[in-house]
Write a protein that holds these residues in place. Structure first.
Motif, PDB file in Angstrom:
ATOM      1  N   PRO A   1       0.800  -1.226   0.000  1.00 24.56           N
ATOM      2  CA  PRO A   1       0.000   0.000   0.000  1.00 24.56           C
ATOM      3  C   PRO A   1       0.834   1.277   0.000  1.00 24.56           C
ATOM      4  CG  PRO A   1       0.150  -0.843   2.217  1.00 24.56           C
ATOM      5  CD  PRO A   1       0.853  -1.848   1.328  1.00 24.56           C
ATOM      6  N   GLU A   2       0.175   2.364  -0.331  1.00 24.51           N
ATOM      7  CA  GLU A   2       0.778   3.688  -0.198  1.00 24.51           C
ATOM      8  C   GLU A   2       1.185   3.894   1.256  1.00 24.51           C
ATOM      9  OE1 GLU A   2       2.335   6.781  -2.060  1.00 24.51           O
ATOM     10  OE2 GLU A   2       0.977   5.408  -3.112  1.00 24.51           O
ATOM     11  N   GLY A   3       2.382   4.428   1.452  1.00 22.38           N
ATOM     12  CA  GLY A   3       2.902   4.651   2.801  1.00 22.38           C
ATOM     13  C   GLY A   3       4.145   3.839   3.087  1.00 22.38           C
ATOM     14  N   VAL A   4       4.255   2.669   2.437  1.00 21.40           N
ATOM     15  CA  VAL A   4       5.476   1.874   2.580  1.00 21.40           C
ATOM     16  C   VAL A   4       6.602   2.597   1.859  1.00 21.40           C
ATOM     17  CG1 VAL A   4       6.617  -0.311   2.039  1.00 21.40           C
ATOM     18  CG2 VAL A   4       4.233  -0.316   2.775  1.00 21.40           C
ATOM     19  N   THR A   5       7.688   2.821   2.595  1.00 22.37           N
ATOM     20  CA  THR A   5       8.810   3.569   2.024  1.00 22.37           C
ATOM     21  C   THR A   5      10.008   2.690   1.687  1.00 22.37           C
ATOM     22  OG1 THR A   5       9.642   4.084   4.248  1.00 22.37           O
ATOM     23  CG2 THR A   5       8.142   5.680   3.239  1.00 22.37           C
ATOM     24  N   SER A   6      10.078   1.504   2.300  1.00 26.65           N
ATOM     25  CA  SER A   6      11.250   0.669   2.030  1.00 26.65           C
ATOM     26  C   SER A   6      10.910  -0.807   2.064  1.00 26.65           C
ATOM     27  CB  SER A   6      12.365   0.962   3.040  1.00 26.65           C
ATOM     28  OG  SER A   6      11.981   0.560   4.348  1.00 26.65           O
ATOM     29  N   ILE A   7      11.565  -1.533   1.186  1.00 28.52           N
ATOM     30  CA  ILE A   7      11.522  -2.991   1.157  1.00 28.52           C
ATOM     31  C   ILE A   7      12.960  -3.464   1.303  1.00 28.52           C
ATOM     32  CG2 ILE A   7      11.052  -5.025  -0.255  1.00 28.52           C
ATOM     33  CD1 ILE A   7       8.823  -3.491  -1.596  1.00 28.52           C
ATOM     34  N   GLY A   8      13.201  -4.331   2.259  1.00 30.26           N
ATOM     35  CA  GLY A   8      14.556  -4.761   2.565  1.00 30.26           C
ATOM     36  C   GLY A   8      15.140  -5.715   1.550  1.00 30.26           C
ATOM     37  N   LYS A   9      16.390  -6.025   1.765  1.00 25.08           N
ATOM     38  CA  LYS A   9      17.133  -6.964   0.916  1.00 25.08           C
ATOM     39  C   LYS A   9      16.440  -8.323   0.864  1.00 25.08           C
ATOM     40  CE  LYS A   9      20.924  -8.628   2.673  1.00 25.08           C
ATOM     41  NZ  LYS A   9      22.309  -8.741   3.175  1.00 25.08           N
ATOM     42  N   SER A  10      16.264  -8.851  -0.354  1.00 18.76           N
ATOM     43  CA  SER A  10      15.745 -10.203  -0.589  1.00 18.76           C
ATOM     44  C   SER A  10      14.374 -10.452   0.039  1.00 18.76           C
ATOM     45  CB  SER A  10      16.752 -11.260  -0.083  1.00 18.76           C
ATOM     46  OG  SER A  10      17.960 -11.192  -0.806  1.00 18.76           O
ATOM     47  N   THR A  11      13.589  -9.389   0.206  1.00 21.16           N
ATOM     48  CA  THR A  11      12.287  -9.527   0.862  1.00 21.16           C
ATOM     49  C   THR A  11      11.404 -10.561   0.180  1.00 21.16           C
ATOM     50  OG1 THR A  11      12.353  -7.274   1.709  1.00 21.16           O
ATOM     51  CG2 THR A  11      10.202  -8.290   1.562  1.00 21.16           C
ATOM     52  N   PHE A  12      11.370 -10.548  -1.140  1.00 19.63           N
ATOM     53  CA  PHE A  12      10.554 -11.495  -1.898  1.00 19.63           C
ATOM     54  C   PHE A  12      11.434 -12.386  -2.791  1.00 19.63           C
ATOM     55  CE2 PHE A  12       7.808  -7.856  -0.963  1.00 19.63           C
ATOM     56  CZ  PHE A  12       6.709  -8.474  -0.397  1.00 19.63           C
ATOM     57  N   ASP A  13      12.663 -12.537  -2.423  1.00 22.32           N
ATOM     58  CA  ASP A  13      13.605 -13.371  -3.177  1.00 22.32           C
ATOM     59  C   ASP A  13      13.100 -14.810  -3.212  1.00 22.32           C
ATOM     60  OD1 ASP A  13      15.822 -14.390  -4.441  1.00 22.32           O
ATOM     61  OD2 ASP A  13      17.241 -13.932  -2.838  1.00 22.32           O
ATOM     62  N   GLY A  14      13.128 -15.431  -4.375  1.00 21.51           N
ATOM     63  CA  GLY A  14      12.720 -16.819  -4.498  1.00 21.51           C
ATOM     64  C   GLY A  14      11.223 -17.030  -4.610  1.00 21.51           C
ATOM     65  N   CYS A  15      10.460 -15.933  -4.714  1.00 20.49           N
ATOM     66  CA  CYS A  15       9.009 -16.054  -4.895  1.00 20.49           C
ATOM     67  C   CYS A  15       8.739 -16.213  -6.396  1.00 20.49           C
ATOM     68  CB  CYS A  15       8.299 -14.835  -4.319  1.00 20.49           C
ATOM     69  SG  CYS A  15       8.509 -14.649  -2.522  1.00 20.49           S
ATOM     70  N   ASN A  16       9.018 -17.383  -6.886  1.00 17.19           N
ATOM     71  CA  ASN A  16       9.065 -17.618  -8.332  1.00 17.19           C
ATOM     72  C   ASN A  16       7.707 -17.647  -9.015  1.00 17.19           C
ATOM     73  OD1 ASN A  16      11.868 -17.873  -8.103  1.00 17.19           O
ATOM     74  ND2 ASN A  16      11.728 -20.062  -7.673  1.00 17.19           N
ATOM     75  N   SER A  17       6.623 -17.681  -8.232  1.00 23.93           N
ATOM     76  CA  SER A  17       5.285 -17.729  -8.822  1.00 23.93           C
ATOM     77  C   SER A  17       4.632 -16.357  -8.940  1.00 23.93           C
ATOM     78  CB  SER A  17       4.373 -18.652  -7.990  1.00 23.93           C
ATOM     79  OG  SER A  17       4.869 -19.973  -7.973  1.00 23.93           O
ATOM     80  N   LEU A  18       5.335 -15.314  -8.534  1.00 27.31           N
ATOM     81  CA  LEU A  18       4.754 -13.970  -8.564  1.00 27.31           C
ATOM     82  C   LEU A  18       4.332 -13.564  -9.971  1.00 27.31           C
ATOM     83  CD1 LEU A  18       6.900 -11.690  -6.215  1.00 27.31           C
ATOM     84  CD2 LEU A  18       4.478 -12.239  -5.991  1.00 27.31           C
ATOM     85  N   ILE A  19       3.082 -13.112 -10.075  1.00 29.18           N
ATOM     86  CA  ILE A  19       2.605 -12.589 -11.358  1.00 29.18           C
ATOM     87  C   ILE A  19       2.130 -11.139 -11.229  1.00 29.18           C
ATOM     88  CG2 ILE A  19       2.006 -14.844 -12.327  1.00 29.18           C
ATOM     89  CD1 ILE A  19      -0.889 -14.323 -11.528  1.00 29.18           C
ATOM     90  N   SER A  20       1.908 -10.681 -10.008  1.00 30.52           N
ATOM     91  CA  SER A  20       1.396  -9.322  -9.825  1.00 30.52           C
ATOM     92  C   SER A  20       2.000  -8.687  -8.582  1.00 30.52           C
ATOM     93  CB  SER A  20      -0.135  -9.355  -9.705  1.00 30.52           C
ATOM     94  OG  SER A  20      -0.646  -8.068  -9.424  1.00 30.52           O
TER      95      SER A  20
ATOM     96  N   ASN B   1       2.169  -4.748  -6.717  1.00 25.99           N
ATOM     97  CA  ASN B   1       1.807  -3.334  -6.710  1.00 25.99           C
ATOM     98  C   ASN B   1       2.805  -2.579  -5.839  1.00 25.99           C
ATOM     99  OD1 ASN B   1       0.096  -0.952  -7.065  1.00 25.99           O
ATOM    100  ND2 ASN B   1      -0.410  -1.228  -4.896  1.00 25.99           N
ATOM    101  N   ILE B   2       3.557  -1.656  -6.430  1.00 29.66           N
ATOM    102  CA  ILE B   2       4.551  -0.868  -5.701  1.00 29.66           C
ATOM    103  C   ILE B   2       4.063   0.582  -5.657  1.00 29.66           C
ATOM    104  CG2 ILE B   2       6.941  -0.051  -5.658  1.00 29.66           C
ATOM    105  CD1 ILE B   2       7.736  -2.671  -7.009  1.00 29.66           C
ATOM    106  N   PRO B   3       3.889   1.151  -4.474  1.00 30.79           N
ATOM    107  CA  PRO B   3       3.284   2.485  -4.368  1.00 30.79           C
ATOM    108  C   PRO B   3       4.251   3.628  -4.667  1.00 30.79           C
ATOM    109  CG  PRO B   3       3.881   1.682  -2.203  1.00 30.79           C
ATOM    110  CD  PRO B   3       4.188   0.556  -3.161  1.00 30.79           C
ATOM    111  N   GLU B   4       3.693   4.802  -4.875  1.00 28.07           N
ATOM    112  CA  GLU B   4       4.474   6.006  -5.136  1.00 28.07           C
ATOM    113  C   GLU B   4       5.343   6.392  -3.940  1.00 28.07           C
ATOM    114  OE1 GLU B   4       4.724   7.844  -7.918  1.00 28.07           O
ATOM    115  OE2 GLU B   4       3.405   6.491  -9.029  1.00 28.07           O
ATOM    116  N   SER B   5       4.956   5.979  -2.749  1.00 21.57           N
ATOM    117  CA  SER B   5       5.698   6.360  -1.538  1.00 21.57           C
ATOM    118  C   SER B   5       7.042   5.634  -1.412  1.00 21.57           C
ATOM    119  CB  SER B   5       4.863   6.046  -0.297  1.00 21.57           C
ATOM    120  OG  SER B   5       4.503   4.670  -0.247  1.00 21.57           O
ATOM    121  N   MET B   6       7.265   4.601  -2.210  1.00 25.13           N
ATOM    122  CA  MET B   6       8.474   3.790  -2.088  1.00 25.13           C
ATOM    123  C   MET B   6       9.708   4.602  -2.459  1.00 25.13           C
ATOM    124  SD  MET B   6       9.322   0.665  -1.253  1.00 25.13           S
ATOM    125  CE  MET B   6       7.774  -0.212  -1.514  1.00 25.13           C
TER     126      MET B   6
END
Length: 199
Positions: free
Chosen positions: A164-183, A185-190
Motif C-alpha cells: 500500500p501507499e505509505g510503505v517507504t522501504s523494502i529490505g534486501k531479498s524480501t521477496f527473493d525466491g518467490c518464483n510464482s509472482l505474477i502481480s 503493486n509498488i506504491p508512489e511512496s516507495m
C-alpha cells in the motif's frame, strides 16, 4: 485450563511439555513471556484472551502440531521467532491493534495458507514469513511503513502482493525466491528497494 486468578505466566513456564495438547489462558493474563510454550510438540489448540498485549520471543517455537491461532485484539506485538517452525499452522486470524510482527515470527510455517493482516500494523520484521511456501497471496495493510529483509523470501507459491501507499522501504531479498509472482503493486511512496528484493 488455568484458573481465572492467573495474571502472569513466567519465562519457560510450560517449555518442553511434550504431552500438553490444549490450553485456555484466562482473561486477565497480560503477556505470554519468552519461551513459554517452546517445543510443546503436541499442542494443537490455544486460546489467547483479549487481555494479552504481547507474545514473547520464541513463545511457541517448535509447536509443530499447532493448527490455528486467533491473535486477540489486545495483542500489540508478536516477538521474534514467536511461531518459528510451527509447521502444522494453517491459518492465523490477526485483529486490529497489532502493531509489529517480529523477526522470524512465522519462519518456516510451511502449512500456512492464509493470513489476514489488519490496519494498525506498522512493521513486518526480517524473515517474518520466510519459507511459508503455502501462502498464495498477501495484502499488506495501509499503515505499514517497512518490510524487513527476507520477510517473504522463498514463499514459492506467492502469486500476488499488494503493497500500500505509505510503505517507504523494502529490505534486501524480501521477496527473493518467490518464483510464482505474477502481480506486484509498488506504491508512489516507495523510496528504497533492497538488493535482490524480487529476484
Amino acid at each position: 485450563d488455568l484458573p481465572k486468578g492467573v495474571t502472569d505466566i513466567g519465562y519457560r513456564a510450560f517449555s518442553h511439555c511434550d504431552k500438553l495438547t490444549s490450553i485456555d489462558l484466562p482473561e486477565g493474563v497480560t503477556s505470554i513471556e519468552d519461551y513459554t510454550f517452546v517445543e510443546c510438540s503436541e499442542l494443537t489448540n490455544i486460546k489467547i484472551p483479549s487481555s494479552v498485549t504481547s507474545i514473547g520471543e520464541q513463545a511457541f517455537w517448535g509447536c509443530s502440531k499447532l493448527k490455528s491461532i486467533e491473535i486477540s485484539s489486545g495483542v500489540k506485538s508478536i516477538g521474534d521467532a514467536a511461531f518459528y517452525n510451527c509447521i502444522g499452522l494453517t491459518s492465523i486470524d490477526f485483529h486490529d491493534g497489532l502493531m509489529s510482527i517480529g523477526k522470524d515470527a512465522f519462519y518456516n510455517c510451511i502449512g500456512l495458507t492464509n493470513i489476514e493482516l489488519h490496519d494498525g500494523l506498522k512493521s513486518i520484521g526480517a524473515y517474518a514469513f520466510y519459507g511459508c511456501d503455502g501462502l498464495t497471496s498477501i495484502n499488506i495493510p495501509e499503515g505499514v511503513t517497512s518490510i524487513g529483509e527476507y520477510a517473504f523470501c522463498i514463499c514459492i507459491n506467492l502469486t500476488n502482493i499488494n503493497i500500500p501507499e505509505g510503505v517507504t522501504s523494502i529490505g534486501k531479498s524480501t521477496f527473493d525466491g518467490c518464483n510464482s509472482l505474477i502481480s506486484i503493486n509498488i506504491p508512489e511512496s516507495m523510496t528504497s528497494i533492497g538488493d535482490n528484493a524480487f529476484s
